[in-house]
Enzyme design. Structure first.
Site, PDB file in Angstrom:
ATOM      1  CG  HIS A  10      -1.092  -5.969   6.192  1.00  0.00           C
ATOM      2  ND1 HIS A  10      -0.030  -6.502   5.407  1.00  0.00           N
ATOM      3  CD2 HIS A  10      -1.094  -7.397   6.737  1.00  0.00           C
ATOM      4  CE1 HIS A  10       0.479  -7.377   5.804  1.00  0.00           C
ATOM      5  NE2 HIS A  10       0.255  -7.633   7.064  1.00  0.00           N
ATOM      6  CG  HIS A  44      -1.424 -12.979   6.685  1.00  0.00           C
ATOM      7  ND1 HIS A  44      -1.822 -12.188   5.438  1.00  0.00           N
ATOM      8  CD2 HIS A  44      -0.749 -12.111   7.457  1.00  0.00           C
ATOM      9  CE1 HIS A  44      -0.827 -10.994   5.754  1.00  0.00           C
ATOM     10  NE2 HIS A  44      -0.680 -10.965   6.883  1.00  0.00           N
ATOM     11  CG  HIS A  53       3.699  -6.693  13.285  1.00  0.00           C
ATOM     12  ND1 HIS A  53       4.778  -6.835  12.195  1.00  0.00           N
ATOM     13  CD2 HIS A  53       2.681  -7.750  13.394  1.00  0.00           C
ATOM     14  CE1 HIS A  53       3.824  -7.685  11.106  1.00  0.00           C
ATOM     15  NE2 HIS A  53       2.740  -7.580  11.967  1.00  0.00           N
ATOM     16  CD  GLU A  93       3.500  -9.451   8.001  1.00  0.00           C
ATOM     17  OE1 GLU A  93       1.725 -10.075   8.043  1.00  0.00           O
ATOM     18  OE2 GLU A  93       3.175  -8.204   8.326  1.00  0.00           O
TER      19      GLU A  93
HETATM   20  C1  DHB Z   1      -2.027  -7.599  13.069  1.00  0.00           C
HETATM   21  C2  DHB Z   1      -0.636  -7.440  12.259  1.00  0.00           C
HETATM   22  C3  DHB Z   1      -0.629  -8.025  11.161  1.00  0.00           C
HETATM   23  O1  DHB Z   1       0.548  -7.417   9.799  1.00  0.00           O
HETATM   24  C4  DHB Z   1      -1.866  -9.434  10.354  1.00  0.00           C
HETATM   25  O2  DHB Z   1      -1.152  -9.972   8.907  1.00  0.00           O
HETATM   26  C5  DHB Z   1      -2.275  -9.477  11.147  1.00  0.00           C
HETATM   27  C6  DHB Z   1      -2.990  -8.957  12.845  1.00  0.00           C
HETATM   28  C7  DHB Z   1      -1.777  -6.979  14.560  1.00  0.00           C
HETATM   29  O3  DHB Z   1      -1.243  -6.467  15.134  1.00  0.00           O
HETATM   30  O4  DHB Z   1      -3.373  -7.408  15.101  1.00  0.00           O
HETATM   31 FE    FE Z   2       0.755  -9.395   8.309  1.00  0.00          FE
END
Ligand code: DHB
Ligand code: FE
Length: 286
Positions: free
Chosen positions: A12, A59, A191, A238
């Site tokens: 997302h 978030h 991530h 997540e």
């Molecule tokens: C990014 C990924 C995410 O899941 C999020 O909530 C905000 C930013 C990213 O990779 O930029």
């Molecule tokens: Fe996220």
């Protein structure tokens, strides 16, 4: 009876929203990512789900660090979107299905998931980006939002999220209205947005997670939250939303499609499409 027609998982990442707004889908950076959604959209066009249960993490838009429910379910007729700090265009509100929401809430609480029930709820990029990827014309179905805390530790365990999904699946199966339901899990895959490991991506672990999610999600429950942070990154947790989505699939699950692409922004971007077919009736012994 409501019928769960399938499950979809997707990243997302907010940058996807900016790319959509600027029409960058066919540029070299974005094409391998957006091409991964064509089969998902074809399937949705064919199956035409009436409603989507969206399992995601907020978030800091609806819940900030001072008040974070571990599990929350929306029970509103509509869910406004607001700019949650990513510079994204504010999108139209998402419609809810109040009756289905309360059915889910009743069932979850009866099933000992003491969730927070939200008659007002804002939705951030974790809901609107997936809806735009799947229904780019804006013809979004009504949703029931299910928020899992993946932000403020302690986080719920992998096994608990799988069980939450199973409880959602049982609730849907007992809903008297004839509805086709798609369950969507958003976020991931690996991530980490900040700290020493910012930019961390782990393709081997992502592949294992995607393989096991369809075949044997129970096996993934052996990872503790600290291990999930270690292997998937601080925001890769997540994946808990994906676990809950998988738990909701009650039938014979087959993977129809997957796409995995590194990187989009700071993230290993991925999508999976599972079909959920009813189990055949057991034949009575002669
Ligand atoms: C990014 C990924 C995410 O899941 C999020 O909530 C905000 C930013 C990213 O990779 O930029
Ligand atoms: Fe996220």
């Amino acid at each position: 009876m409501a019928r769960i027609v399938g499950g979809i998982t997707t990243s997302h990442i907010p940058a996807i929203g900016a790319a959509l707004a600027k029409g960058l889908q066919d540029t070299p950076y974005w094409k391998p990512f957006f091409d991964g959604y064509a089969p998902v959209r074809r399937w949705l066009d064919e199956v035409k789900p009436d409603v989507a249960v969206v399992i995601y993490n907020d978030h800091g838009l609806s819940f900030f660090l001072d008040h974070i429910p571990t599990f929350a379910v929306g029970a509103a007729a509509s869910y406004p979107n607001e700019d949650s700090g990513w510079g994204l265009e504010v999108l139209p509100q998402v419609h809810g299905d109040v009756e289905l929401s309360w059915h889910l809430i009743d069932s979850l609480v009866a099933d000992e998931f003491d969730i927070t029930m939200c008659q007002e709820m804002l939705v951030d990029h974790a809901v609107t980006i997936p809806l735009n990827l799947m229904w780019p014309k804006g013809d979004w179905p009504p949703i029931v939002p299910v928020a899992i805390n993946t932000v403020q530790h302690p986080l719920p365990a992998m096994a608990r999220c799988l069980e939450l999904g199973r409880s959602v699946g049982r609730a849907l199966a007992s809903y008297p209205q004839d509805l086709k339901v798609v369950v969507i899990g958003t976020g991931g895959l690996s991530h980490q947005l900040d700290g020493e490991r910012a930019g961390f991506i782990n393709k081997d672990f992502d592949t294992l997670c995607m393989d096991q999610l369809g075949a044997d999600p129970e096996a993934l429950t052996h990872y503790s939250i600290p291990q999930l942070v270690e292997f998937a990154g601080a925001q890769g947790v997540e994946f808990l939303n994906w676990m809950a989505m998988r738990g909701a699939l009650t039938g014979r699950v087959s993977e129809l499609h997957r796409n995995y692409h590194i990187p989009i922004s700071n993230t290993a971007a991925a999508t999976l499409l599972f079909e959920n077919r009813p189990r055949p009736e057991r034949r009575k012994a002669a």
